[in-house]
Design an enzyme around this catalytic site. Structure first.
Site, PDB file in Angstrom:
ATOM      1  N   LEU A  33       0.792  -1.198  -0.113  1.00 60.39           N
ATOM      2  CA  LEU A  33      -0.146  -0.046  -0.011  1.00 60.39           C
ATOM      3  C   LEU A  33       0.953   1.179  -0.172  1.00 60.39           C
ATOM      4  O   LEU A  33       1.986   1.380   0.542  1.00 60.39           O
ATOM      5  CB  LEU A  33      -1.034   0.000   1.323  1.00 60.39           C
ATOM      6  CG  LEU A  33      -1.956  -1.250   1.293  1.00 60.39           C
ATOM      7  CD1 LEU A  33      -2.725  -0.996   2.570  1.00 60.39           C
ATOM      8  CD2 LEU A  33      -2.804  -1.363  -0.058  1.00 60.39           C
ATOM      9  N   HIS A  37      -3.564   4.270  -2.473  1.00 56.35           N
ATOM     10  CA  HIS A  37      -4.637   3.465  -1.940  1.00 56.35           C
ATOM     11  C   HIS A  37      -5.093   4.021  -0.634  1.00 56.35           C
ATOM     12  O   HIS A  37      -6.376   4.079  -0.332  1.00 56.35           O
ATOM     13  CB  HIS A  37      -3.814   2.264  -1.273  1.00 56.35           C
ATOM     14  CG  HIS A  37      -3.158   1.432  -2.312  1.00 56.35           C
ATOM     15  ND1 HIS A  37      -1.760   1.052  -2.452  1.00 56.35           N
ATOM     16  CD2 HIS A  37      -3.713   0.401  -3.324  1.00 56.35           C
ATOM     17  CE1 HIS A  37      -1.627  -0.042  -3.539  1.00 56.35           C
ATOM     18  NE2 HIS A  37      -2.823   0.015  -4.071  1.00 56.35           N
ATOM     19  N   LEU A 149      -8.814   6.337 -10.219  1.00 54.31           N
ATOM     20  CA  LEU A 149      -8.936   6.869 -11.640  1.00 54.31           C
ATOM     21  C   LEU A 149      -7.394   6.664 -12.281  1.00 54.31           C
ATOM     22  O   LEU A 149      -7.425   6.773 -13.505  1.00 54.31           O
ATOM     23  CB  LEU A 149      -9.270   8.186 -11.600  1.00 54.31           C
ATOM     24  CG  LEU A 149     -10.687   8.756 -11.149  1.00 54.31           C
ATOM     25  CD1 LEU A 149     -10.945  10.087 -11.254  1.00 54.31           C
ATOM     26  CD2 LEU A 149     -11.748   7.585 -11.946  1.00 54.31           C
ATOM     27  N   MET A 185       1.586   7.190  -8.157  1.00 56.41           N
ATOM     28  CA  MET A 185       1.818   6.108  -7.249  1.00 56.41           C
ATOM     29  C   MET A 185       1.396   4.860  -7.402  1.00 56.41           C
ATOM     30  O   MET A 185       0.384   4.737  -8.119  1.00 56.41           O
ATOM     31  CB  MET A 185       1.472   6.729  -5.877  1.00 56.41           C
ATOM     32  CG  MET A 185       2.085   7.786  -5.136  1.00 56.41           C
ATOM     33  SD  MET A 185       1.712   7.988  -3.614  1.00 56.41           S
ATOM     34  CE  MET A 185       2.428   9.257  -3.208  1.00 56.41           C
ATOM     35  N   SER A 186       2.298   3.972  -7.403  1.00 55.77           N
ATOM     36  CA  SER A 186       1.868   2.674  -7.855  1.00 55.77           C
ATOM     37  C   SER A 186       2.836   1.545  -7.324  1.00 55.77           C
ATOM     38  O   SER A 186       4.128   2.120  -6.863  1.00 55.77           O
ATOM     39  CB  SER A 186       2.286   2.419  -9.530  1.00 55.77           C
ATOM     40  OG  SER A 186       2.344   0.958  -9.789  1.00 55.77           O
ATOM     41  N   SER A 187       2.481   0.510  -6.862  1.00 56.69           N
ATOM     42  CA  SER A 187       3.434  -0.649  -5.906  1.00 56.69           C
ATOM     43  C   SER A 187       4.278  -1.130  -6.817  1.00 56.69           C
ATOM     44  O   SER A 187       5.472  -1.286  -6.453  1.00 56.69           O
ATOM     45  CB  SER A 187       2.179  -1.762  -5.862  1.00 56.69           C
ATOM     46  OG  SER A 187       1.171  -1.372  -5.144  1.00 56.69           O
TER      47      SER A 187
HETATM   48  P1  AMP Z   1      -3.804  -2.086  -7.039  1.00 58.42           P
HETATM   49  O1  AMP Z   1      -3.400  -2.402  -5.593  1.00 58.42           O
HETATM   50  O2  AMP Z   1      -2.815  -1.447  -7.756  1.00 58.42           O
HETATM   51  O3  AMP Z   1      -4.875  -3.149  -7.460  1.00 58.42           O
HETATM   52  O4  AMP Z   1      -4.727  -0.806  -6.720  1.00 58.42           O
HETATM   53  C1  AMP Z   1      -5.946  -0.952  -5.779  1.00 58.42           C
HETATM   54  C2  AMP Z   1      -6.790   0.557  -5.903  1.00 58.42           C
HETATM   55  O5  AMP Z   1      -6.150   1.351  -5.779  1.00 58.42           O
HETATM   56  C3  AMP Z   1      -7.424   0.523  -7.634  1.00 58.42           C
HETATM   57  O6  AMP Z   1      -8.742   1.117  -7.396  1.00 58.42           O
HETATM   58  C4  AMP Z   1      -6.443   1.470  -8.126  1.00 58.42           C
HETATM   59  O7  AMP Z   1      -6.828   2.265  -9.269  1.00 58.42           O
HETATM   60  C5  AMP Z   1      -6.103   2.406  -6.858  1.00 58.42           C
HETATM   61  N1  AMP Z   1      -4.753   3.123  -7.149  1.00 58.42           N
HETATM   62  C6  AMP Z   1      -3.530   2.794  -7.242  1.00 58.42           C
HETATM   63  N2  AMP Z   1      -2.670   3.733  -7.320  1.00 58.42           N
HETATM   64  C7  AMP Z   1      -3.415   4.785  -7.209  1.00 58.42           C
HETATM   65  C8  AMP Z   1      -2.964   6.129  -7.125  1.00 58.42           C
HETATM   66  N3  AMP Z   1      -1.651   6.619  -7.425  1.00 58.42           N
HETATM   67  N4  AMP Z   1      -3.948   7.006  -6.923  1.00 58.42           N
HETATM   68  C9  AMP Z   1      -5.043   6.728  -6.631  1.00 58.42           C
HETATM   69  N5  AMP Z   1      -5.479   5.438  -6.675  1.00 58.42           N
HETATM   70  C10 AMP Z   1      -4.730   4.604  -7.050  1.00 58.42           C
END
Ligand code: AMP
Length: 285
Positions: A33, A37, A149, A185-187
């Site tokens: 996270l 998230h 989004l 942001m991204s994992s």
């Molecule tokens: P994930 O863990 O990558 O499957 O993401 C889980 C949720 O978090 C999904 O609805 C993603 O779109 C959201 N999410 C991931 N990165 C971001 C971000 N940088 N900003 C807003 N929401 C995010």
């Protein structure tokens, strides 16, 4: 915070909330996270009687074994972050309980919406997403589901699919949270090395440039795409998977400028695939 692993435990804990028709906010994630998230979690907390977050790296939505196997994990840190935001339930499905038999293969088609962007370049991905979310929706019966989004196509597809199947759930989209240099942001960012991380900021730079040029009057979308593509290709570490301008409702490519547009891209930075997008409006005010 309760940490639950099985459908039975979820049912036992949520029964009274279902009976009392409480507002249950659900935030599905794959863990590792970050503040993106957490923004979803905070928004859910603001408006829900109970917030439930899931962490599940869903094998059904990965089309590359390497991406699935290397997906980063940090369960202890994730748990602490959710606890400090006052999340009531963390659901970490036991894979056997969630998929008691083999992972079912389902095929869902939403023509148009699924034909471009990630729908074209990650075959089977949205089938896996819709499978896992449909199961979550039936198990948790949330009233609201919060989605980012950043994954714009996913958000739209899930919203449409839920409407078509009459899930009594409101799907709520939350703005992308970014690092200070603009990178979404991204994992997966954690897997970038230093040089790749630096080069990755060409992605948001290109998207912001698209907005600027359109606002300055650029109306030739093909030449705009070429300019953006050149910006990203200025680093040899970046390889564009797709770069398209689509209608934000239909998610199909557009040839001419219109009031609302979405510029969306997926880019390999080294071996890591990142996605991002920007919504651009030409309407004044
Ligand atoms: P994930 O863990 O990558 O499957 O993401 C889980 C949720 O978090 C999904 O609805 C993603 O779109 C959201 N999410 C991931 N990165 C971001 C971000 N940088 N900003 C807003 N929401 C995010």
């Amino acid at each position: 915070m309760l940490v639950l692993n099985t459908r039975k435990k979820i049912e036992e804990s949520l029964n009274v909330f279902w009976q009392d028709k409480k507002r249950i906010g659900f935030v599905p994630t794959m863990g590792y996270l970050h503040q993106g998230h957490m923004e979803l979690v905070r928004e859910a907390k603001k408006t829900s009687d109970l917030v439930i977050v899931s962490i599940f790296v869903n094998p059904a939505q990965f089309n590359q074994a390497e991406d699935f196997n290397n997906y980063p994990k940090s369960l202890e840190k994730d748990t602490a972050m959710l606890e400090s935001e006052g999340v009531e339930i963390l659901y970490i499905p036991d894979a056997e309980d969630f998929y008691p038999n083999e992972i079912p293969k389902i095929k869902i088609q939403l023509p148009g919406m699924m034909d471009y962007l990630c729908g074209a370049t990650r075959p089977g991905h949205f089938d896996g997403v819709l499978l896992v979310l449909s199961k979550f929706f039936h198990i948790i019966k949330p009233s609201h589901c919060y989605m980012g989004l950043k994954d714009f196509q996913q958000y739209k597809i899930v919203k449409r699919f839920s409407e078509i199947l009459n899930f009594p759930i409101q799907i709520i989209g939350i703005e992308t949270v970014r690092e200070s240099d603009g990178l979404a942001m991204s994992s997966r960012n954690a897997r970038l090395n230093e040089k790749e991380r630096e080069a990755a900021n060409l992605i948001p730079r290109a998207l912001k440039l698209a907005e600027k040029l359109i606002h300055e009057g650029e109306s030739d979308l093909n030449s705009l795409l070429e300019i953006l593509s050149d910006v990203m290709k200025s680093s040899s570490l970046l390889k564009i998977d797709y770069l398209e301008i689509v209608d934000p409702e239909l998610l199909t490519p557009i040839a001419k400028i219109q009031n609302q547009m979405l510029v969306a891209t997926a880019v390999f930075v080294g071996s890591i695939r990142l996605i991002d997008n920007i919504q651009i409006s030409t309407e004044k005010g």
